[in-house]
Write an enzyme that holds these catalytic residues in place. Structure first.
Site: not given
Length: 439
Positions: A50-51, A114-115, A119, A188, A191, A193
């Protein structure tokens, strides 16, 4: 093969551009096939999150760099000029350094997250499976994973939470000895939560209950995470079951009051309850702090922890940058060493061919009855001429150009340096004697 990197990320391009050039996982093989079959790249790994979207390629020459950008614009139907101004590109050592920084979490939106390493590993695995990489990129990514592992092992860059959601879950893990035996009530379904729920799930929590004003939204999130969904009106019934309460809604008034928590802790027989209020305005009345066995933390409490953790990560990043730099230099030395090894293998193979050719001639001559001594002498002479042919041409050319440096290198390689120095000394002596005689 020259190594290049082309990409856009959260620092160079708005989300409107990033989403246009993102690659869906199911389309990745097709994209890699297109990129390599059109002779834009020889090898390729595509990292798409996404980034960021980044293409790591080996190419025939650096002029192909613009071709990769052009391919990216064409593949996604984005105007070249619109895309080019947001793109960055790296070559050779800068490209090596970049992928190592990315995999180590040094180039992420959240420093040290860390993700990204997982990826990058997934992207590499896809290229490996489709055989879109060979030795060059394979060795680079293997070295990259080694460097990223060292960064994680030798620094604290990923140990301190720097997001509200992660900080809330980390707080719960510190308070409860074994979170896998705990129940979390999330108030709630936005995003934040959702991120909290995912972190809790990864931590192995026993049970998650999602409470929301709209049941449909709560059920959607609950279904994704194997949780339970309830309405806000049911909070008083489920609160006694909760060891951990994390709330983040858009309510303008508190949802959980002191009286509700007092009744819940009484039913819990005073087992401790952690309440984390990350909403602004507050979801939980401040007076809850007065309730025995209820431990209330607000978003301000978490922010102070996060600020300290960001500083800790920044300090760790300095050490991580040194590890990456050492990794770049180590990989570069390995590449140069491999080039020499390849050259040696080629030289030995060529010498072997020359030997075999002369040996076959000699055996035929022996079989035809020629004199053995003459055959051996001819073999030795022919082999010597073949082996000294290229060096002789090189030295003659260097001599014609008066290239003393080239002659010194040739002398060193051929083991003649002492002879050359001795010869040079003799020539100097002879010149001085002739000069003295003339005088």
């Amino acid at each position: 093969m020259p190594l290049i990197t082309v990409g856009v990320n959260h620092k160079t391009a708005p989300v409107a551009i990033r989403e246009k050039v993102a690659f869906a996982p199911e389309k990745m093989m097709e994209a890699l096939s297109s990129l390599t079959s059109e002779q834009v790249a020889n090898e390729a790994v595509i990292v798409s999150t996404c980034n960021r979207t980044e293409l790591y390629c080996t190419v025939s020459d650096f002029a192909k760099l613009d071709d990769v950008v052009e391919w990216l614009s064409r593949y996604h139907g984005v105007e070249y000029d619109d895309l080019r101004k947001y793109c960055y590109s790296y070559v050779e050592d800068e490209s090596i350094r970049h992928i190592m920084r990315v995999a180590s979490g040094l180039d992420s939106l959240i420093l040290g997250e860390p993700q990204i390493l997982g990826q990058v590993k997934s992207a590499f695995a896809v290229s490996e499976e489709g055989r879109y990489i060979s030795r060059d990129l394979r060795s680079l990514f293997q070295k990259t994973f080694s460097v990223a592992k060292q960064v994680r092992t030798d620094t604290a860059i990923g140990e301190n939470p720097v997001s509200i959601a992660f900080a809330a879950v980390s707080l719960a893990q510190r308070i409860f000895a074994d979170i896998r035996q705990s129940t979390a009530l999330l108030v709630g379904a936005g995003q934040t939560i959702e991120l909290v729920a995912r972190h809790l799930k990864e931590a192995g929590i026993k049970r998650i209950i999602v409470a929301n004003r709209t049941l449909t939204r709560a059920e959607t999130l609950a279904k994704e995470l194997d949780a339970e969904a309830i309405l806000l009106g049911e909070l008083h019934d489920f609160l006694p079951n909760a060891d951990i309460v994390i709330s983040s809604t858009a309510s303008q008034l508190p949802i959980i009051g002191k009286g509700m928590v007092e009744r819940a802790t009484h039913k819990r027989r005073h087992n401790p309850m952690l309440l984390v209020d990350i909403a602004v305005p507050r979801d939980i009345e401040p007076e809850v702090e007065e309730v025995k066995d209820a431990y209330l933390y607000t978003v301000d409490d978490l922010h102070s922890v996060i600020d300290e953790n960001i500083k800790a990560r920044e300090d760790a990043a300095k050490t991580a940058e040194d590890i990456v730099e050492n990794g770049v230099q180590s990989y570069r030395r390995a590449v140069e060493s491999r080039k020499v090894s390849d050259l040696i293998v080629t030289y030995r193979a060529k010498s072997e061919q020359a030997k075999q050719a002369e040996l076959e001639k000699a055996l035929k001559n022996l079989q035809s009855g020629q004199n053995a001594e003459q055959v051996v002498a001819k073999l030795a002479h022919s082999l010597m001429n073949k082996l000294i042919h290229a060096p002789t041409l090189y030295m003659r050319e260097a001599g014609a150009q008066a290239d003393e440096n080239a002659l010194d290198i040739a002398s060193s390689v051929l083991g003649l340096l002492d002879d050359r120095e001795s010869q040079s000394g003799s020539n100097d002596k002879k010149y001085n004697e002739e000069k003295d005689n003339k005088e």
